[in-house]
Design a protein around this motif. Structure first.
Motif, short mmCIF file in Angstrom:
data_model
loop_
_atom_site.label_atom_id
_atom_site.label_comp_id
_atom_site.label_asym_id
_atom_site.label_seq_id
_atom_site.Cartn_x
_atom_site.Cartn_y
_atom_site.Cartn_z
N UNK A 14 16.41 39.25 44.28
CA UNK A 14 17.71 39.10 43.62
C UNK A 14 17.70 39.75 42.23
N UNK A 18 11.91 37.99 37.14
CA UNK A 18 10.83 37.02 36.89
C UNK A 18 9.47 37.67 37.05
N UNK A 21 8.48 39.70 33.95
CA UNK A 21 7.97 38.92 32.82
C UNK A 21 6.67 38.21 33.16
N UNK A 25 3.39 38.57 30.89
CA UNK A 25 2.65 37.42 30.35
C UNK A 25 1.19 37.45 30.81
N UNK A 123 4.71 37.24 21.18
CA UNK A 123 4.18 36.75 19.90
C UNK A 123 2.83 37.39 19.56
N UNK A 157 0.14 37.52 39.99
CA UNK A 157 1.07 36.65 39.26
C UNK A 157 2.51 36.86 39.73
N UNK A 163 10.71 33.56 42.42
CA UNK A 163 11.45 32.36 42.81
C UNK A 163 11.99 32.45 44.23
N UNK A 164 12.08 33.68 44.74
CA UNK A 164 12.67 33.87 46.06
C UNK A 164 11.61 33.96 47.15
N UNK B 79 2.23 30.43 31.25
CA UNK B 79 3.09 29.41 31.84
C UNK B 79 3.31 29.81 33.29
N UNK B 80 3.03 28.91 34.19
CA UNK B 80 3.12 29.25 35.61
C UNK B 80 3.69 28.07 36.39
N UNK B 81 4.04 28.29 37.66
CA UNK B 81 4.57 27.18 38.46
C UNK B 81 3.53 26.08 38.59
N UNK B 93 9.27 28.60 39.26
CA UNK B 93 9.45 29.05 37.88
C UNK B 93 10.44 30.21 37.94
N UNK B 94 11.07 30.52 36.84
CA UNK B 94 11.83 31.76 36.76
C UNK B 94 11.53 32.40 35.42
N UNK B 95 12.19 33.50 35.13
CA UNK B 95 11.87 34.22 33.91
C UNK B 95 12.04 33.36 32.66
N UNK B 98 8.79 31.50 32.12
CA UNK B 98 7.74 32.42 31.68
C UNK B 98 8.03 32.91 30.26
N UNK B 101 6.78 31.72 26.54
CA UNK B 101 5.63 32.22 25.76
C UNK B 101 6.14 33.03 24.58
N UNK B 102 7.21 33.77 24.83
CA UNK B 102 7.81 34.55 23.75
C UNK B 102 8.74 33.67 22.91
N UNK B 223 22.12 34.40 39.56
CA UNK B 223 21.79 34.74 38.18
C UNK B 223 21.71 33.52 37.28
N UNK B 226 18.22 30.76 39.36
CA UNK B 226 17.41 31.48 40.35
C UNK B 226 16.63 30.52 41.24
N UNK B 694 20.90 35.69 33.60
CA UNK B 694 19.56 35.17 33.90
C UNK B 694 18.72 35.07 32.64
N UNK B 695 19.10 35.79 31.60
CA UNK B 695 18.29 35.83 30.38
C UNK B 695 18.56 34.66 29.44
N UNK B 706 10.98 38.91 24.14
CA UNK B 706 10.80 39.60 25.42
C UNK B 706 12.15 39.90 26.05
N UNK B 707 13.03 38.92 25.98
CA UNK B 707 14.34 39.12 26.59
C UNK B 707 15.17 40.10 25.76
#
Lengths: 205, 806, 400
Positions: A14, A18, A21, A25, A123, A157, A163-164, B79-81, B93-95, B98, B101-102, B223, B226, B694-695, B706-707
């Motif tokens: 979609x 994700x 990023x 990361x 960061x 990763x 997510x899909x 950061x992860x599921x 998880x989605x963006x 994640x 972190x930023x 969007x 997610x 989505x951002x 990051x975004x």
């Protein structure tokens, strides 16, 4: 032999970015660099559309290193910094990279990034996997198929975070692996097949 | 704005070195200018210490993923599921997860308490101590309340700030600002029919694949949410026909089989066209109608009131007024007389008109038919911009082709004044076709709330009886326009620019306040208007090891393994305690999040055996995550059409309470500003719409660098509209109307209906060249909205503008 | 004979430019290649274009000199010495451009400890090294008047000169990923343009040396060399025509690249090369009478050199404009994602290029002073340095 590969379900993708990023990361990818990016195919802007209103369409193409079986980048690398490892991944030995960028000219997918300067992290610390090596200025870098994770027996990763559930990772040499089955049954195709690079990343609908 | 803050903070650092505020805080202050030095440099990874922590993420996307965080050298590095949720489908998880972190370490975090030194809105601040900041806030609130009474102080905690508690507002009996006016427009319209909370589904969205058709009505989950979209893509792969109704070619429209680009604010016309086709062609489900709807109920034609019993009361009170009402009558064809609707002996008439005691009684269904007689498909097509045949085809597909789901968005169509008409019309379409309460059928917003997951039973910390919210005679969004007694305000989060349209009116009113303090994480738009600014910490940070206890995705989740608050920030609980202490009331609050969490779980198993074994200690032993017993792949709630929270417990389609206003049936009306025949279009020809990206979640995540690489304040414009204005992608453009203007970057995007602009929901003013999008949005109120369950909604999208090169 | 001291103004200017270039290069070493206009989308720029250009310029000299021995063209023997000096200096400059372009020059030893012989860059490094050695041996033996050795070396020098340009061509021509490069004719084109630009530079230098009374070349010989140049231009034009026709005819991917070349951002370079670099000089030199007029010959030569420089630029840069996969991950500029590549050299980048060229001029002065001394001692007493300076500047590529 093991030959790691991936198949990406374009129907399920979609375009949420994700994976892009997650990759950034995990691999401590610096500011203004992406190893992985989700493209809006044929669009002049991200999340644009193809066609004329109201007959529009949009498809997404997640793109990173294709881990080619016949990697153009590896062939042209003068120092052997780019190599195909025993798991079938295309990797870079940053210690050997002299920054000539032959590989970048050779890659038909523009998958590689170059550290034009000392990488800037936002960061300002080395986020990501502790086993991922740091890169300095003057070397090329790209998706490693999460070497550090896949060496530990984890999936990359981007696969973990999608997510899909659009990404399938596994051993292409094992006909019983999920990825092999998906490729066989879902008419998976490779990107820019005519280039003869034989990517180990497949796409299916 | 940003410059002055940077300067301040650098100076603050020099000044504050003596009063060491913790090594991390100082390191942070030193590096305000550059993210590179935000934290002291990290040496080789190998020698670093790592630990993991788990917490429940954002509430506001209605998801609440459990996230696993890897903390290295006390910095959140991965950061992860979550790997400790019970089933893989909740390991998500989605963006946005994640991107934390930023986001956590963003340069635009508020770092220290500050007091204003310039004019309101100028953004000039000076660092002060926590003691001074808290005392200043308390002194001002006390003084205001002494002078003008308790109701003169407005306090609001935005949704994300401190979930599950809001003590200080109650301790001070402050005005909490009444109705929020956010995204419940359709809910206002469907609530009286299906019950007040029916905008959340009573069946699982994992059932999407069992539908034949899914209509995404003004909903763009691909969007906006997610993580909740997976079932939709499962359905797509299973061959379910997906239709997207949206003015914009959204991510969801791109995946749909069919996209119907309605004109902004006209969705109701399209739905009414479908209703017309369903009724005219007899595509309605008579059995369902008779069993589950109010269609046979009698109405007094002369008064427009329902014909009810004066002795027998309906099982439930009226949805909106909450007052008891008489049980409705139907026409019994056996006795040829009115009879109670639920009398099992009765054979009710669906249609007809009778005279009893001089009263002309008519069934609701007859009234519906008469109303639909006055509507034509041509009108529906012309108003909505959707081809007549497409409307009929969709009606046919929806009514006659197996189970179908209408999935509505919260937002989108809700942001027009006529959203209740849409909700009411859709409720009627669903009821007449019987697409509800069975496998693969339904009508609601299929989001993270509702029945998709089992929910936990938890205790809620209550204050002694004498404390509670004060009166809210005027909703916050109306404060600039209606006389009110507010003289001082304290907001947790940016309420003023996010939760109201026409920002200039709101901010001008804020400027007239005697005092305004804000507690926020980031330098949000309202910060510049505050007298005192307090830095809060993110949900990843806390003074103690644990933080919030949440009920999410069928799990009880206790945030644990926190990092210490960055800079000089503090957790919401400790900020509230500091404030309460100024009134000597801090002992009424939990001392710690641990105490709160223990209290919330204490003895819950006695009330709900499903909670057996879920204790504070057990949670910590399990990484902070424990599943409820039903959680799992086979959890499929069996939501039926047998009971609704309406007076008669059936779907009630005739809105008696709006009869006097002519809206007992969903009579179409144009939106306030966004309609084709509006004379204003001559001056402001473009529809201005905003929606989720989505951002971001609203403005949240705007500060994530990051975004920002991908996404800034840009305005999407169709190629046709750009061309006539000489606008190219990347140009700075001014968007304006009578209410105000702002400058953003143009992005020519053909995934738009020509004549419609789109922008992701608001972001902080500091990221715009000039102004921000809320300057042009609409603050009009729907008069009948005041009598609705959720009150009038803020018509953010009911907006016309013009665009020119800046 | 000390040409550096004789041409004080020229030498001083070059020395200053060289110092500025070195300072910029040191800055580049410390900051990284972000000092240049290159980006991940357009990963090669002016340095690589100059590398190609100078490899080509180097050719003319060695080919003329070695032809003299290999094909017993006695007349060419007269200019063999300045031709070799020129060739040696140019190949050194070409090597410098490759080194300057490296992002990780501190790891260059990896080339020797673990070369990948599949890489055309390794071939090129080998061939260029060999070429440089041959040049030096040639020069030393020729100055010593060791004719027998010179004859033997020239047998190796000619194929090596052709090879060095072919291998440079293969760095590009074997890259399937780049539509504009991937072509079998790339090596012949490189050889042809090396011949014409190298000869043109030789003619310019000979004219300058003659005018400055440092080294006298007969009018006949100049005309004869100009005739050879004319032939080379024709061959070059023919190859380019073959390539363009092959690209255009199927109307497929190649035609898109061609459209970019002829109408895209690199079109000015393309059209200058075609008209200024091929058509005009050919029309001038095709007439025997014109070839006898030094002014016209030098003018045509300068056009040819500028044309070939333009060709290097369009050849290199056109293929970076549109990636195979639009918006691929590596493509980013100015802190925002873009879908296409773009490139313009930065000031420090131009300064480094000028610095290298200046080092080349100084190097030529030094080497020519040593090599040409016995032949020109008497004539060079009243050498007019400023004239030489001006003409050398013309010959040096300028991007102004």
């Amino acid at each position: 032999m093991t030959k790691y590969g991936m198949a990406i379900n374009k129907t399920r993708c979609i375009g949420c970015q994700t994976c892009a990023y997650a990759c950034k990361m995990q691999n401590s990818v610096a500011k203004n660099v992406r190893w992985n990016r989700v493209l809006s195919e044929g669009c002049d802007v991200v999340d644009g559309a193809v066609g004329q209103y109201p007959n529009l369409s949009r498809t997404y193409l997640p793109l990173a290193c294709q881990h080619c079986e016949n990697p153009a980048c590896m062939k042209v690398c003068p120092t052997g910094a780019t190599y195909k490892d025993e798991m079938g991944r295309v990797e870079i030995d940053y210690e050997k990279c002299i920054g000539c960028r032959m590989c970048m000219a050779a890659c038909p997918y523009n998958a590689r990034s170059f550290n034009w300067e000392e990488p800037v992290h936002e960061p300002g610390f080395a986020y990501g996997d502790k086993d991922v090596p740091e890169r300095t200025k003057g070397v090329a870098e790209k998706c490693t198929m999460c070497k550090e994770r896949t060496d530990r027996g984890e999936e990359p990763r981007c696969v973990q975070c999608c997510p899909m559930g659009a990404r399938v990772f596994g051993d292409l040499d094992d006909p019983n692996s999920e990825v092999s089955k998906v490729i066989a049954t879902r008419h998976a195709s490779q990107l820019l097949e005519e280039q003869g690079t034989h990517p180990q990343v497949y796409y299916f609908e | 704005m940003s410059e002055s803050q940077k300067t301040l903070s650098r100076r603050g650092f020099l000044k504050g070195t003596g009063a060491a505020a913790g090594a991390l805080g100082l390191a942070g202050l030193a590096g305000v200018g550059t993210a590179g030095s935000l934290l002291s440099p990290v040496d080789a990874h190998a020698e670093s210490e790592e630990r993991t922590a788990h917490l429940c993420h954002q509430f506001h996307c209605l998801t609440g993923c459990n996230l696993k965080c890897t903390i290295r050298d006390e910095r959140i590095s991965i950061i992860e599921p979550s790997d400790i949720v019970k089933d893989k489908k909740h390991s998500t998880i989605c963006l946005r997860g994640i991107g934390e972190v930023s986001h956590i370490y963003s340069q635009d975090r508020l770092q220290v308490p500050m007091k204003r030194v310039g004019e309101r809105g100028e953004g000039k601040f000076e660092q002060i101590s926590w003691d001074e900041a808290i005392k200043t806030i308390a002194d001002n609130l006390k003084e205001t309340q002494q002078k003008y009474g308790e109701g003169s102080v407005f306090i609001r905690k935005s949704t994300e700030a401190g979930i599950d508690f809001d003590f200080i507002t109650q301790l001070l009996h402050a005005d909490a600002g009444g109705q929020w006016g956010l995204d419940r427009g359709q809910a206002n319209g469907l609530g009286p029919a299906f019950g007040p909370w029916s905008y959340l589904s009573n069946r699982s969205h994992w059932e999407f694949k069992d539908a034949a058709t899914i209509i995404e009505l003004s909903h763009n989950p691909l969007e906006s949410a997610m993580v909740w979209s997976r079932p939709l893509m499962d359905a797509k792969e299973a061959g379910v026909y997906i239709v997207a109704i949206d003015p914009r070619f959204t991510g969801t429209a791109a995946k749909a089989n069919e996209w119907l680009p309605v004109r902004p604010g006209t969705d109701a016309a399209l739905i009414q066209g479908m209703l017309k086709a369903v009724v005219d062609n007899g595509w309605y489900d008579e059995e369902f109608i008779m069993a589950h709807t109010s269609c046979p109920y009698l109405v007094d034609r002369a008064t427009g009131k329902s014909f009810r019993s004066s002795e027998t009361m309906a099982p439930n009170p009226a949805v909106v007024s909450a007052e008891p009402v008489g049980a409705p009558f139907v026409w019994d064809t056996v006795t040829n007389a009115p009879a109670l609707y639920d009398d099992p002996a009765v054979v009710a008439a669906l249609e007809g008109e009778w005279t009893v005691d001089g009263k002309q009684l008519v069934t609701e269904f007859t009234l519906i038919k008469e109303w639909l007689d006055g509507i034509t498909l041509e009108w529906a097509a012309e108003t909505s911009g959707i081809d007549k045949q497409a409307i009929v085809n969709l009606a046919d597909r929806y009514a006659n082709n197996g189970p179908a789901i209408i999935d509505i968005g919260l937002g989108g169509a809700d942001k027009y004044t006529n959203a209740d008409v849409l909700g009411h019309s859709t409720a009627m379409l669903v009821a007449l076709t019987g697409q509800y309460g069975k496998k693969g059928a339904g009508y609601a917003s299929y989001c993270g709330l509702g029945a998709s997951n089992p929910s936990a039973t938890l205790n809620y910390w209550t204050l002694p009886e004498e404390y509670g919210y004060g009166e809210s005679p005027v909703a916050m969004y109306d404060m600039p326009y209606k006389e009110n007694s507010i003289h001082a305000a304290l907001t947790f989060g940016d309420a003023f620019t996010l939760e109201a349209g026409a920002a200039q009116d709101m901010l001008n009113w804020v400027k007239t306040l005697d005092f305004f303090a804000i507690v926020d994480l980031y330098h949000s738009s309202a910060v510049d208007y505050a007298d005192i600014v307090l830095p809060a910490c993110t949900k990843f940070e806390c003074e103690e090891n644990v933080k919030q206890l949440r009920d999410s995705m069928g799990h009880v989740m206790l945030a644990n393994g926190m990092v210490k608050p960055l800079f000089e920030s503090k957790s919401d609980l400790q900020i509230e305690r500091l404030l309460a202490a100024q009134w000597g009331l801090e002992d009424l609050l939990p001392k710690t999040y641990e105490e709160l969490a223990r209290f919330m779980l204490d003895g819950v198993a006695d009330a709900d055996p499903r909670m057996e074994g879920i204790t504070y200690d057990a949670l910590l032993a399990n990484g902070g995550v424990m599943a409820l017993p039903e959680t799992g792949d086979d959890y499929m709630p069996d939501g039926t059409a047998d009971f609704f929270l309406t007076p008669s417990t059936r779907i009630e389609l005739y809105y008696e309470y709006l009869a006097d206003q002519g809206h007992a049936l969903p009579v179409y009306e144009d939106a306030n500003e966004a309609f084709e025949t509006n004379p204003k279009k001559a001056q402001y020809p473009l529809y201005f719409t905003q929606g989720k990206s989505r951002y971001r979640i609203h403005a949240y995540y705007s500060a994530a660098e990051w975004f920002q690489e991908d996404f800034g304040p840009s305005i999407n414009i169709a190629p046709e509209d750009a061309e006539v204005r000489g606008i190219s992608t990347g140009d700075d453009v001014r968007v304006f109307n009578d209410r105000g203007s702002f400058v953003a970057t143009a992005l020519i995007n053909r995934s738009l209906q020509p004549g419609v602009l789109f922008m992701a929901e608001t972001t902080y003013t500091r990221y715009y060249k000039e102004g921000f999008l809320q300057n042009v949005t609409n603050s009009a109120r729907l008069e009948r909205g005041y009598s609705m369950f959720f009150g009038p909604q803020i018509p953010y999208n009911d907006v016309l503008v013009e665009v020119e090169k800046a | 004979m000390n040409l550096i001291m004789k041409n004080k103004v020229l030498s001083a200017v070059c020395a200053v430019l060289a110092v500025v270039g070195i300072v910029c290069w040191v800055m580049q070493l410390s900051q990284g290649l972000s000092l240049t206009g290159m980006s991940t989308a357009n990963s090669w720029g002016l340095y690589i274009a100059m590398f190609m250009f100078f490899v080509g310029l180097s050719a003319g000299g060695l080919i003329v000199a070695s032809s003299a021995s290999v094909f017993h063209i006695k007349r060419f023997k007269a200019v063999a010495l300045p031709a070799i000096v020129l060739s040696t200096v140019c190949i050194c400059l070409a090597g410098m451009f490759v080194l300057i372009d490296l992002g990780g020059i501190q790891r260059i030893w990896r080339l020797f400890t673990g070369p990948n012989f599949a890489s055309p860059l390794v071939w090129d490094i080998c061939v260029i090294t060999l070429y440089l050695v041959i040049n030096i041996l040639y020069l030393v033996n020729m100055r010593r008047g060791n004719d027998r050795v010179v004859t033997i070396i020239s047998r190796f020098a000619l194929p090596c000169a052709i090879l060095v340009h072919s291998v440079t061509a293969w760095i590009f021509g074997l890259q399937m990923a780049k539509e504009g490069w991937y072509s079998a004719i790339m090596a012949p084109i490189f050889v042809a343009s090396a011949m014409d630009s190298g000869l043109a530079l030789l003619l310019c230098v000979l004219a300058v040396l003659k005018k400055a009374r440092i080294f006298n070349t007969s009018g006949d010989l100049m005309a004869s060399l100009a005739g050879l140049l004319c032939t080379c231009i024709a061959v070059d034009a023919f190859f380019i025509f073959c390539e363009v026709l092959t690209m255009a005819y199927p109307g497929a991917a190649g035609a898109e690249t061609l459209a970019l070349m002829t109408a895209g951002p690199t079109a000015p370079f393309f059209w200058f090369e075609i008209i200024g670099g091929l058509v005009i000089p050919f029309c001038v030199l095709v007439f025997a009478k014109n070839r006898e007029r030094t002014g016209l010959v030098v003018g045509a030569s300068v056009l040819v050199i500028a044309g070939v420089l333009c060709k290097r630029l369009w050849l290199l840069l056109t293929s970076f404009i549109v990636p195979n996969v639009q918006g691929a991950p590596g493509i980013m500029s100015d802190g925002s994602w873009t879908l296409m590549g773009s490139y313009a050299p930065t000031l420090p980048e131009v300064a480094i290029v000028l610095g290298v060229v200046s080092v080349g001029v100084l190097g030529f002065e030094l080497l020519a002073g040593w090599a040409l001394a016995p032949a020109t001692e008497a004539a060079s007493v009243k050498a007019k340095a400023p004239a030489a300076a001006a003409d050398m500047e013309d010959a040096a590529p300028s991007l102004g």
